[in-house]
Design an enzyme around this catalytic site. Structure first.
Site, PDB file in Angstrom:
ATOM      1  N   SER A 299       0.556  -1.738   0.321  1.00 17.97           N
ATOM      2  CA  SER A 299      -0.213   0.103   0.544  1.00 17.97           C
ATOM      3  C   SER A 299       0.944   1.358  -0.076  1.00 17.97           C
ATOM      4  O   SER A 299       1.615   1.483  -0.755  1.00 17.97           O
ATOM      5  CB  SER A 299      -1.218  -0.109   1.202  1.00 17.97           C
ATOM      6  N   ASP A 393      -9.357  -4.369  -6.421  1.00 20.70           N
ATOM      7  CA  ASP A 393      -8.761  -3.570  -5.080  1.00 20.70           C
ATOM      8  C   ASP A 393      -9.927  -2.059  -5.252  1.00 20.70           C
ATOM      9  O   ASP A 393      -9.155  -1.587  -5.954  1.00 20.70           O
ATOM     10  CB  ASP A 393      -7.463  -3.127  -5.667  1.00 20.70           C
ATOM     11  N   HIS A 428      -7.093  -5.443  -1.700  1.00 23.21           N
ATOM     12  CA  HIS A 428      -6.233  -4.788  -1.609  1.00 23.21           C
ATOM     13  C   HIS A 428      -5.296  -5.263  -0.882  1.00 23.21           C
ATOM     14  O   HIS A 428      -3.867  -5.162  -0.525  1.00 23.21           O
ATOM     15  CB  HIS A 428      -6.283  -3.285  -0.803  1.00 23.21           C
TER      16      HIS A 428
END
Length: 494
Positions: A299, A393, A428
């Site tokens: 991330s 995601d 994600h």
């Protein structure tokens, strides 16, 4: 398993005290006798499980005894597969296999699958289909990967391992019939307790506090030097250690780095040079191969890794792994982490809510800017780069970012350095395999401690597939680029 005063070395009598007898005793005793108690505790049950599996059809099943549930290995690394078998059932018997774990936050997680025994009265999870439950079809690790909070639990939970020195303890049971609830009120036909560890025997954890840097260094067993990995998670902040512990269990010296802090004043002082200092601390450690260090980020940690690889004049990673990341957020020299989040804050009005009032943030990074000054210029990267992308995601514009990075590198002539793993149905939070999938959960913004519920995306089965496949390929990628000229190290398993 414990003995009040364990002997320094096990004798054949001690093997008997560990609960092993009969046909298995001589075989196992020959392997364990004379070894240290600590080593035996880690290894005897695995050997015992294989022996019991081999004799189960000729000895146990001929006894017309109660159902037998075996899990091997019962003690394993978190990213290691196990094999679950139920024997001594009547043919065509409907049963439910159920797993239960109490997390470090005292919440209960469970998974279950509905099976029918074969003509020999056996259920082999790796071969037989689950006809219902939290997972369906042939899924060897469904009892872990499809875990979810039990009914009535707190909302917004995410499974996280905080204490890496202790195992994740999972109770696996088999019940008569196809059940979907009320497991606590039912009597199990058989049960087994299993352990899932992040740290293999011999892995060492070292607190890092030098130079103002906060982190934990995990070192594999042995004299070294070991290839290094600087491990950075995302916007949730804190010190997340379990991936680094697993990397050390696979032979890498991995430093879990804390770089997002809840205190706003401290957060304002953390920036590009903090990350550089952490890299150099890892590089200078006497047990780390200074010229064999990789960056690993998830991330926002992926944005930091890309920024360091491109903008740093002194830090030169051998390779980079970026999971669910974007090059739109940049961290440049003399810039703080807080300043790098300005892009998202300026476009926060683009965020939206789903039907369950979960925040979807991915649009805050869209459209991807065309001006290379507004993103990390990956055309300048000079080391191999692995991108891991979940196509569902909903938190980050990872798919569009990966496409744009591919185009940038093709124009710059360095696309030969790029490998992209893209997974349909994955969200994600792509992590090491066999942990419960989290589609949405409560998230604490750093700094400031504001609590929101974020939609991460992904579907349980394809997300589990992505985690298993990507982790194997991440380890292969690191091995290929970091270990070809480093003293070989035998991976440590439980």
């Amino acid at each position: 398993m414990s003995i009040a005063k364990p002997p320094n070395n096990l004798s054949a009598h001690d093997i008997t005290l560990l609960g092993i007898s009969g046909a298995a005793h001589a075989w196992i005793a020959s392997y364990l006798t004379g070894r240290s108690y600590q080593v035996a505790c880690f290894y005897y049950e695995r050997v015992r499980a294989f022996v019991l599996e081999d004799i189960s059809t000729t000895t146990i099943c001929d006894m017309n005894a109660v159902p037998v549930l075996t899990v091997k290995p019962w003690r394993a690394l978190f990213d290691e597969k196990f094999h679950v078998v139920v024997g001594n059932l009547p043919p065509a018997q409907e049963v439910t296999l159920h797993s239960l774990h109490q997390s470090e936050d005292t919440d209960y997680w469970e998974a279950f699958g509905h099976y029918v025994s074969d003509a020999q009265g056996r259920v082999t999870v790796a071969k037989h289909e689950s006809f219902g439950g939290t997972y369906e079809g042939v899924d060897p690790m469904g009892l872990l990967a499809s875990m979810r909070p039990i009914p009535g639990s707190r909302t917004g939970l995410r499974f996280r391992i905080k204490e890496v020195h202790t195992p994740m303890v999972v109770h696996i049971s088999v019940y008569r019939g196809h059940l979907s609830q009320g497991f606590r009120e039912q009597l199990a036909l058989a049960s087994v307790v299993t352990e899932r560890w992040c740290m293999a025997p011999g892995v060492r954890r070292v607190d890092i506090t030098e130079g103002g840097v906060t982190g934990s260094l995990f070192l594999p067993p042995g004299p070294g030097p070991f290839p290094g990995v600087l491990d950075m998670w995302g916007g949730g902040g804190g010190l997340v250690e379990y991936r680094s512990a697993l990397l050390a269990s696979h032979g890498f010296a991995a430093m879990a780095l804390m770089y997002l802090f809840p205190d706003a004043q401290k957060a304002a002082t953390i920036g590009f040079h903090y990350i550089e200092n952490a890299f150099r601390l890892l590089q200078d450690h006497p047990l780390v191969a200074s010229d064999k260090i990789a960056l690993l980020g998830t991330s926002f940690g992926a944005s930091v890794a890309l920024s360091l690889a491109v903008f740093s004049e002194t830090v030169k990673p051998i390779c980079c792994v970026c999971i669910s990341g974007s090059h739109v957020l940049t961290l440049k020299a003399n810039q703080s982490i807080a300043e790098s989040f300005k892009v998202m804050k300026e476009h926060v009005h683009k965020s939206r809510m789903d039907e369950n009032n979960c925040i979807i943030w991915r649009d805050t990074l869209l459209p991807i800017p065309e001006d290379s000054d507004l993103k990390v210029d990956v055309g300048r990267i000079t080391c191999p780069l692995l991108l891991v992308v979940g196509q569902d995601d909903t938190n980050w514009a990872a798919v569009e970012s990966a496409d744009d990075m591919t185009q940038m590198m093709e124009r710059a002539g360095n696309s030969h350095l790029l490998t992209t793993l893209s997974y349909p149905g994955a969200g994600h939070l792509i992590e090491p395999p066999y942990g419960p999938h989290c589609r949405a959960c409560t998230f604490v913004l750093q700094p400031g401690q504001q609590r929101v519920v974020v939609l991460w995306g992904g579907l349980t089965k394809p997300h589990a597939v992505a985690q298993e496949d990507s982790w194997e390929k991440i380890l292969d990628f690191l091995q290929e680029h970091l270990c070809h000229s480093v003293k070989p190290h035998v991976q440590s398993r439980l």
